[in-house]
Design a protein around this motif. Structure first.
Motif, PDB file in Angstrom:
ATOM      1  N   SER A  54     -70.946  71.918 -53.994  1.00  0.00           N
ATOM      2  CA  SER A  54     -69.805  72.530 -53.313  1.00  0.00           C
ATOM      3  C   SER A  54     -70.230  73.220 -52.024  1.00  0.00           C
ATOM      4  O   SER A  54     -69.528  73.147 -51.011  1.00  0.00           O
ATOM      5  CB  SER A  54     -69.072  73.499 -54.238  1.00  0.00           C
ATOM      6  N   LEU A  55     -71.381  73.884 -52.026  1.00  0.00           N
ATOM      7  CA  LEU A  55     -71.895  74.483 -50.779  1.00  0.00           C
ATOM      8  C   LEU A  55     -72.161  73.415 -49.731  1.00  0.00           C
ATOM      9  O   LEU A  55     -71.825  73.574 -48.558  1.00  0.00           O
ATOM     10  CB  LEU A  55     -73.187  75.259 -51.046  1.00  0.00           C
ATOM     11  N   TRP A  56     -72.775  72.313 -50.156  1.00  0.00           N
ATOM     12  CA  TRP A  56     -73.098  71.234 -49.231  1.00  0.00           C
ATOM     13  C   TRP A  56     -71.827  70.637 -48.636  1.00  0.00           C
ATOM     14  O   TRP A  56     -71.755  70.371 -47.436  1.00  0.00           O
ATOM     15  CB  TRP A  56     -73.911  70.151 -49.939  1.00  0.00           C
ATOM     16  N   LEU A  57     -70.794  70.442 -49.474  1.00  0.00           N
ATOM     17  CA  LEU A  57     -69.535  69.872 -48.984  1.00  0.00           C
ATOM     18  C   LEU A  57     -68.861  70.795 -47.976  1.00  0.00           C
ATOM     19  O   LEU A  57     -68.338  70.332 -46.959  1.00  0.00           O
ATOM     20  CB  LEU A  57     -68.597  69.588 -50.161  1.00  0.00           C
ATOM     21  N   VAL A  58     -68.863  72.077 -48.241  1.00  0.00           N
ATOM     22  CA  VAL A  58     -68.247  73.036 -47.318  1.00  0.00           C
ATOM     23  C   VAL A  58     -68.984  73.032 -45.980  1.00  0.00           C
ATOM     24  O   VAL A  58     -68.364  72.995 -44.912  1.00  0.00           O
ATOM     25  CB  VAL A  58     -68.234  74.457 -47.928  1.00  0.00           C
ATOM     26  N   LEU A  59     -70.308  73.033 -46.019  1.00  0.00           N
ATOM     27  CA  LEU A  59     -71.079  73.028 -44.765  1.00  0.00           C
ATOM     28  C   LEU A  59     -70.918  71.712 -44.010  1.00  0.00           C
ATOM     29  O   LEU A  59     -70.840  71.698 -42.782  1.00  0.00           O
ATOM     30  CB  LEU A  59     -72.548  73.321 -45.041  1.00  0.00           C
ATOM     31  N   ALA A  60     -70.849  70.594 -44.739  1.00  0.00           N
ATOM     32  CA  ALA A  60     -70.644  69.301 -44.086  1.00  0.00           C
ATOM     33  C   ALA A  60     -69.274  69.242 -43.415  1.00  0.00           C
ATOM     34  O   ALA A  60     -69.138  68.747 -42.292  1.00  0.00           O
ATOM     35  CB  ALA A  60     -70.796  68.173 -45.101  1.00  0.00           C
ATOM     36  N   MET A  61     -68.266  69.762 -44.089  1.00  0.00           N
ATOM     37  CA  MET A  61     -66.918  69.781 -43.512  1.00  0.00           C
ATOM     38  C   MET A  61     -66.873  70.696 -42.291  1.00  0.00           C
ATOM     39  O   MET A  61     -66.261  70.361 -41.272  1.00  0.00           O
ATOM     40  CB  MET A  61     -65.891  70.216 -44.540  1.00  0.00           C
ATOM     41  N   LYS A  62     -67.546  71.839 -42.372  1.00  0.00           N
ATOM     42  CA  LYS A  62     -67.598  72.758 -41.240  1.00  0.00           C
ATOM     43  C   LYS A  62     -68.240  72.088 -40.023  1.00  0.00           C
ATOM     44  O   LYS A  62     -67.743  72.193 -38.910  1.00  0.00           O
ATOM     45  CB  LYS A  62     -68.399  74.004 -41.637  1.00  0.00           C
ATOM     46  N   GLN A  63     -69.328  71.370 -40.252  1.00  0.00           N
ATOM     47  CA  GLN A  63     -70.008  70.688 -39.156  1.00  0.00           C
ATOM     48  C   GLN A  63     -69.099  69.640 -38.516  1.00  0.00           C
ATOM     49  O   GLN A  63     -69.031  69.535 -37.290  1.00  0.00           O
ATOM     50  CB  GLN A  63     -71.282  70.030 -39.664  1.00  0.00           C
ATOM     51  N   GLN A  64     -68.397  68.868 -39.332  1.00  0.00           N
ATOM     52  CA  GLN A  64     -67.508  67.838 -38.805  1.00  0.00           C
ATOM     53  C   GLN A  64     -66.357  68.439 -37.996  1.00  0.00           C
ATOM     54  O   GLN A  64     -66.003  67.928 -36.939  1.00  0.00           O
ATOM     55  CB  GLN A  64     -66.963  66.972 -39.942  1.00  0.00           C
ATOM     56  N   THR A  65     -65.774  69.519 -38.486  1.00  0.00           N
ATOM     57  CA  THR A  65     -64.657  70.126 -37.764  1.00  0.00           C
ATOM     58  C   THR A  65     -65.120  70.802 -36.475  1.00  0.00           C
ATOM     59  O   THR A  65     -64.380  70.831 -35.495  1.00  0.00           O
ATOM     60  CB  THR A  65     -63.897  71.126 -38.643  1.00  0.00           C
ATOM     61  N   GLN A  66     -66.344  71.309 -36.449  1.00  0.00           N
ATOM     62  CA  GLN A  66     -66.873  71.897 -35.221  1.00  0.00           C
ATOM     63  C   GLN A  66     -67.111  70.822 -34.156  1.00  0.00           C
ATOM     64  O   GLN A  66     -67.091  71.109 -32.972  1.00  0.00           O
ATOM     65  CB  GLN A  66     -68.170  72.655 -35.492  1.00  0.00           C
ATOM     66  N   GLU A  67     -67.332  69.588 -34.597  1.00  0.00           N
ATOM     67  CA  GLU A  67     -67.499  68.468 -33.668  1.00  0.00           C
ATOM     68  C   GLU A  67     -66.169  67.793 -33.353  1.00  0.00           C
ATOM     69  O   GLU A  67     -66.135  66.676 -32.836  1.00  0.00           O
ATOM     70  CB  GLU A  67     -68.485  67.459 -34.259  1.00  0.00           C
ATOM     71  N   GLN A  68     -65.069  68.462 -33.697  1.00  0.00           N
ATOM     72  CA  GLN A  68     -63.706  68.000 -33.420  1.00  0.00           C
ATOM     73  C   GLN A  68     -63.346  66.722 -34.169  1.00  0.00           C
ATOM     74  O   GLN A  68     -62.543  65.920 -33.708  1.00  0.00           O
ATOM     75  CB  GLN A  68     -63.497  67.800 -31.906  1.00  0.00           C
ATOM     76  N   HIS A  69     -63.944  66.502 -35.340  1.00  0.00           N
ATOM     77  CA  HIS A  69     -63.596  65.371 -36.197  1.00  0.00           C
ATOM     78  C   HIS A  69     -62.671  65.870 -37.306  1.00  0.00           C
ATOM     79  O   HIS A  69     -62.711  67.035 -37.675  1.00  0.00           O
ATOM     80  CB  HIS A  69     -64.843  64.757 -36.842  1.00  0.00           C
ATOM     81  N   HIS A  70     -61.888  64.966 -37.822  1.00  0.00           N
ATOM     82  CA  HIS A  70     -61.100  65.274 -39.010  1.00  0.00           C
ATOM     83  C   HIS A  70     -61.987  65.033 -40.219  1.00  0.00           C
ATOM     84  O   HIS A  70     -62.787  64.109 -40.229  1.00  0.00           O
ATOM     85  CB  HIS A  70     -59.850  64.399 -39.095  1.00  0.00           C
ATOM     86  N   ALA A  71     -61.860  65.837 -41.232  1.00  0.00           N
ATOM     87  CA  ALA A  71     -62.709  65.687 -42.412  1.00  0.00           C
ATOM     88  C   ALA A  71     -61.878  65.821 -43.678  1.00  0.00           C
ATOM     89  O   ALA A  71     -61.023  66.688 -43.779  1.00  0.00           O
ATOM     90  CB  ALA A  71     -63.810  66.739 -42.396  1.00  0.00           C
TER      91      ALA A  71
END
Length: 81
Positions: A54-71
């Motif tokens: 769950s930590l990994w998923l949250v951080l991965a989603m955060k990284q994608q949204t910071q790069e202006q991608h939809h996740a």
């Protein structure tokens, strides 16, 4: 002290940086650093498998949204009966 001075003083305070990878059980280090889209985590009860993922998923989603991608994240979990 005005509100403006309070805001400036708050900004100057040093931030504590929390590195999430330091909080992960070392047994799951490979899982944390994997680039594979599908992962099967093995471990006994209380080994924090769900917490690490769950930590990994949250951080991965955060990284994608910071790069202006939809996740989107879909996670399934099988419970033992």
């Amino acid at each position: 002290m005005t509100n403006e001075n309070m805001l400036i003083n708050d900004v100057k305070k040093p931030m504590n940086i929390l590195k999430m990878s330091d909080r992960v059980n070392p047994h799951f280090g490979k899982l944390w650093n994997t680039k594979y889209p599908y992962v099967i985590a093995k471990g006994g009860r209380g080994s924090f498998k769900s917490s690490v993922i769950s930590l990994w998923l949250v951080l991965a989603m955060k990284q994608q949204t910071q790069e202006q991608h939809h996740a989107n994240i879909i996670c399934t979990r099988e419970n033992q009966a």
